[in-house]
Design a protein around this motif. Structure first.
Motif, PDB file in Angstrom:
ATOM      1  N   GLU A 107       0.859  -1.332  -0.284  1.00 43.02           N
ATOM      2  CA  GLU A 107       0.079   0.154  -0.035  1.00 43.02           C
ATOM      3  C   GLU A 107       0.787   1.648   0.421  1.00 43.02           C
ATOM      4  N   ARG A 108       1.389   1.095   0.955  1.00 43.62           N
ATOM      5  CA  ARG A 108       2.599   2.302   0.811  1.00 43.62           C
ATOM      6  C   ARG A 108       3.456   2.902  -0.133  1.00 43.62           C
ATOM      7  N   SER A 109       3.957   1.616  -0.425  1.00 42.28           N
ATOM      8  CA  SER A 109       4.729   1.745  -2.363  1.00 42.28           C
ATOM      9  C   SER A 109       4.078   2.176  -3.351  1.00 42.28           C
ATOM     10  N   VAL A 110       2.831   1.883  -3.751  1.00 42.65           N
ATOM     11  CA  VAL A 110       1.712   2.125  -4.576  1.00 42.65           C
ATOM     12  C   VAL A 110       1.202   3.588  -3.941  1.00 42.65           C
ATOM     13  N   HIS A 111       1.356   3.776  -3.006  1.00 43.88           N
ATOM     14  CA  HIS A 111       0.721   5.311  -2.698  1.00 43.88           C
ATOM     15  C   HIS A 111       1.489   6.105  -3.346  1.00 43.88           C
ATOM     16  N   VAL A 125      -4.534  -2.751  -4.479  1.00 47.17           N
ATOM     17  CA  VAL A 125      -3.548  -4.205  -4.450  1.00 47.17           C
ATOM     18  C   VAL A 125      -4.259  -5.089  -4.247  1.00 47.17           C
ATOM     19  N   SER A 126      -5.471  -5.325  -3.377  1.00 50.56           N
ATOM     20  CA  SER A 126      -6.556  -5.958  -3.667  1.00 50.56           C
ATOM     21  C   SER A 126      -7.308  -6.470  -4.884  1.00 50.56           C
ATOM     22  N   ALA A 127      -7.009  -6.115  -5.652  1.00 51.79           N
ATOM     23  CA  ALA A 127      -8.289  -5.970  -7.052  1.00 51.79           C
ATOM     24  C   ALA A 127      -7.147  -6.358  -7.697  1.00 51.79           C
ATOM     25  N   LEU A 128      -6.199  -6.245  -8.085  1.00 52.29           N
ATOM     26  CA  LEU A 128      -5.213  -7.162  -8.860  1.00 52.29           C
ATOM     27  C   LEU A 128      -4.735  -7.982  -8.203  1.00 52.29           C
ATOM     28  N   VAL A 165     -15.209 -10.085   0.552  1.00 49.55           N
ATOM     29  CA  VAL A 165     -14.042  -9.719   1.021  1.00 49.55           C
ATOM     30  C   VAL A 165     -12.814 -10.115  -0.111  1.00 49.55           C
ATOM     31  N   GLN A 166     -12.358 -10.504  -1.667  1.00 48.01           N
ATOM     32  CA  GLN A 166     -11.587 -10.310  -2.014  1.00 48.01           C
ATOM     33  C   GLN A 166     -11.779  -9.030  -3.115  1.00 48.01           C
ATOM     34  N   SER A 167     -12.693  -7.660  -2.926  1.00 46.70           N
ATOM     35  CA  SER A 167     -12.655  -6.485  -3.538  1.00 46.70           C
ATOM     36  C   SER A 167     -12.412  -5.928  -2.220  1.00 46.70           C
ATOM     37  N   MET A 168     -12.005  -5.931  -1.155  1.00 50.93           N
ATOM     38  CA  MET A 168     -11.359  -4.975  -0.048  1.00 50.93           C
ATOM     39  C   MET A 168     -10.195  -5.027   0.143  1.00 50.93           C
ATOM     40  N   ALA A 169     -10.232  -4.235   0.691  1.00 46.73           N
ATOM     41  CA  ALA A 169      -8.092  -3.535   1.302  1.00 46.73           C
ATOM     42  C   ALA A 169      -7.725  -4.692   2.325  1.00 46.73           C
ATOM     43  N   TYR A 170      -8.410  -5.805   2.365  1.00 52.35           N
ATOM     44  CA  TYR A 170      -7.758  -6.822   3.025  1.00 52.35           C
ATOM     45  C   TYR A 170      -7.012  -7.855   2.559  1.00 52.35           C
ATOM     46  N   SER A 171      -6.389  -8.539   3.519  1.00 52.32           N
ATOM     47  CA  SER A 171      -5.594  -9.291   3.497  1.00 52.32           C
ATOM     48  C   SER A 171      -5.429 -10.714   3.040  1.00 52.32           C
ATOM     49  N   GLU A 172      -6.757 -10.759   2.267  1.00 53.61           N
ATOM     50  CA  GLU A 172      -6.738 -12.903   1.959  1.00 53.61           C
ATOM     51  C   GLU A 172      -6.495 -11.970   0.128  1.00 53.61           C
ATOM     52  N   ALA A 173      -7.178 -11.125  -0.155  1.00 47.18           N
ATOM     53  CA  ALA A 173      -6.718 -11.694  -1.835  1.00 47.18           C
ATOM     54  C   ALA A 173      -5.227 -11.823  -1.983  1.00 47.18           C
ATOM     55  N   LEU A 174      -4.432 -11.387  -1.281  1.00 46.78           N
ATOM     56  CA  LEU A 174      -3.023 -10.608  -1.608  1.00 46.78           C
ATOM     57  C   LEU A 174      -2.732 -12.544  -0.896  1.00 46.78           C
ATOM     58  N   PHE A 175      -3.067 -12.918   0.110  1.00 44.83           N
ATOM     59  CA  PHE A 175      -3.118 -13.994   0.699  1.00 44.83           C
ATOM     60  C   PHE A 175      -3.010 -15.700  -0.213  1.00 44.83           C
ATOM     61  N   THR A 176      -3.914 -15.295  -0.686  1.00 46.84           N
ATOM     62  CA  THR A 176      -4.886 -16.011  -1.767  1.00 46.84           C
ATOM     63  C   THR A 176      -3.961 -15.989  -3.297  1.00 46.84           C
ATOM     64  N   ALA A 177      -3.320 -14.980  -4.071  1.00 49.62           N
ATOM     65  CA  ALA A 177      -3.095 -15.320  -4.752  1.00 49.62           C
ATOM     66  C   ALA A 177      -0.593 -15.796  -4.217  1.00 49.62           C
ATOM     67  N   LEU A 178      -1.250 -15.308  -3.246  1.00 52.84           N
ATOM     68  CA  LEU A 178       0.799 -15.744  -2.859  1.00 52.84           C
ATOM     69  C   LEU A 178       0.325 -17.432  -3.210  1.00 52.84           C
ATOM     70  N   ALA A 179      -0.491 -17.737  -2.011  1.00 57.97           N
ATOM     71  CA  ALA A 179      -0.571 -18.909  -1.456  1.00 57.97           C
ATOM     72  C   ALA A 179      -0.743 -20.191  -3.359  1.00 57.97           C
ATOM     73  N   ALA A 180      -2.113 -19.564  -4.332  1.00 58.11           N
ATOM     74  CA  ALA A 180      -2.044 -20.127  -5.087  1.00 58.11           C
ATOM     75  C   ALA A 180      -0.969 -20.303  -6.149  1.00 58.11           C
ATOM     76  N   TRP A 181      -0.622 -19.395  -6.148  1.00 60.98           N
ATOM     77  CA  TRP A 181       1.096 -19.485  -7.632  1.00 60.98           C
ATOM     78  C   TRP A 181       2.161 -19.784  -6.061  1.00 60.98           C
ATOM     79  N   GLY A 182       2.408 -20.005  -5.502  1.00 63.59           N
ATOM     80  CA  GLY A 182       3.225 -21.368  -4.434  1.00 63.59           C
ATOM     81  C   GLY A 182       2.858 -22.379  -4.710  1.00 63.59           C
ATOM     82  N   LEU A 183       1.075 -23.104  -4.481  1.00 70.25           N
ATOM     83  CA  LEU A 183       1.024 -24.607  -4.649  1.00 70.25           C
ATOM     84  C   LEU A 183       0.868 -24.727  -5.917  1.00 70.25           C
TER      85      LEU A 183
END
Length: 393
Positions: A107-111, A125-128, A165-183
């Motif tokens: 968030e700080r970097s995008v800002h 960040v969450s949208a992407l 929640v996938q469209s909120m400024a929460y960490s779930e979308a970011l975590f799921t993206a990292l988890a899916a690509w990690g898996l």
């Protein structure tokens, strides 16, 4: 040879019967685009429903999505670092160190780059991340069950009741993206890449441990099968396993140093009312505090958690996926924190949806489309009312 392959897979080889060139025709890229496009359509409908509901209640969709509950805490960390502490009316000291750092760093970097406000940066960040998560989920499910199952699973994930929640400024979308690509890297035996993504997942949420566990299991199965005996392969596997827990471990140790003892992060969680009791507090909450009914409720919760993993194993779902979703489920249900947050804590456990996705791909297309459309509409309505009501704290 053909008789031996199913036996190896049946004993836990991470490679499944579907990994043949015939499963990945030239048109697979179109299926990936279709999965992402359908995901965006589901989310757009959810946001439209939220806008209508918010207008009728005099609330701002932007505030609901990016300036309340956890999203507000992430923005505070992005702006002030970890210097912020809230003194609750009941005397508790709620520290911002309860929130892992990767999302506020982004968030700080995008800002800084775009000039967007921190809440708006969090939404971007969450949208992407949600799009990357949908793409990664498609690839993971395609790996085991083919293109159609991948598309259906993405739509199911987008259309879960708390999908907003996938469209909120929460960490779930970011975590799921990292988890899916990690898996996906785990399934493709890209050990170092899997370790890096698991480490980043561990910097996003404590449940990043589940991605690390999936990697450890895959490496162990790979070693036991005898296919990774070459020295370079062993080196990459060991390096990936060393990198994977580093992110979460580094942050937890840093919090411990700030708190003055090694397990200081557990103190932070305790002050927030979070802990792990195996689901006992959740069962008592569901049954109004009755101990006898809580035992029954806990048994029912365990059965419900077991069922999709059992079906997944029967469908020859790769063991690392089962291990990942099982650990996410256990940590979500077994936590003693606020009970209303449990549905969103289960959001990263997308392999739970794979058995249903496989079943739907075997039904008539008209029935599959009807089911997915009904789930999408229900998710949009539920998300709109939920977020304008109690919401996901």
């Amino acid at each position: 040879m053909s008789a031996a392959a199913p036996t190896a897979r049946g004993h836990g080889d991470i490679r499944t019967a579907d990994r043949t060139p015939r499963r990945f025709p030239a048109g697979s890229g179109r299926y990936a685009l279709l999965a992402v496009a359908l995901f965006l359509c589901v989310r757009a409908l959810g946001l439209a429903a939220l806008a209508v509901r918010a207008a009728s209640t005099g609330k701002s969709p932007r505030v609901l999505l990016s300036e309340r509950w956890d999203s507000l805490w992430y923005a505070r960390v992005a702006e002030h670092g970890y210097a912020f502490t809230l003194n609750a009316p009941d005397g508790r000291s709620l520290s911002s160190t309860a929130f892992f750092p990767l999302l506020p760093w982004l968030e700080r970097s995008v800002h800084a780059v775009s000039g967007l406000s921190l809440p708006a940066a969090g939404l971007l960040v969450s949208a992407l991340a949600s799009v990357l998560a949908a793409w990664g989920i498609f690839l993971v499910v395609r790996h085991a069950h083919g293109d159609r199952a991948g598309v259906v699973c993405v739509v199911l994930w987008a259309a879960v009741p708390v999908g907003i929640v996938q469209s909120m400024a929460y960490s779930e979308a970011l975590f799921t993206a990292l988890a899916a690509w990690g898996l996906l890297c785990v399934l493709r035996e890209k050990w170092v890449s899997a370790g890096v993504l698991a480490s980043l997942a561990g910097l996003t949420r404590p449940v990043g441990l589940a991605v690390t566990a999936a990697l450890f299991l895959a490496v162990w199965l790979h070693h036991r099968s005898g296919t990774g005996t070459a020295a370079p392969a062993r080196t990459r596997a060991v390096l990936g396993c060393l990198i994977a827990p580093a992110g979460a471990a580094a942050y937890i140790l840093w919090v411990g140093v700030r708190r003055g003892h090694l397990l200081g992060y557990l103190d932070v969680q305790s002050e927030w009312g979070n802990g792990f009791d195996g689901g006992w507090a959740f069962a008592r909450f569901l049954t109004g505090g009755s101990a006898a009914l809580a035992v029954i409720a806990l048994a029912a919760l365990l059965l419900l958690a077991y069922w999709p993993h059992h079906i997944g194993a029967r469908q020859l779902q790769p063991p690392p996926l089962i291990a990942y979703s099982a650990l996410v489920t256990v940590l979500a249900v077994g936590a003693s924190g606020y009970f209303g947050s449990k549905p969103r804590l289960l959001l990263p456990a997308f392999p739970l949806l794979i058995p249903l996705a496989v079943v739907l791909t075997r039904r008539r297309p008209a029935l599959t489309r009807t089911v997915l459309a009904a789930l999408t509409l229900g998710s949009a309505v539920y998300g709109a009312y939920w977020l304008t009501g109690s919401g996901p704290p």
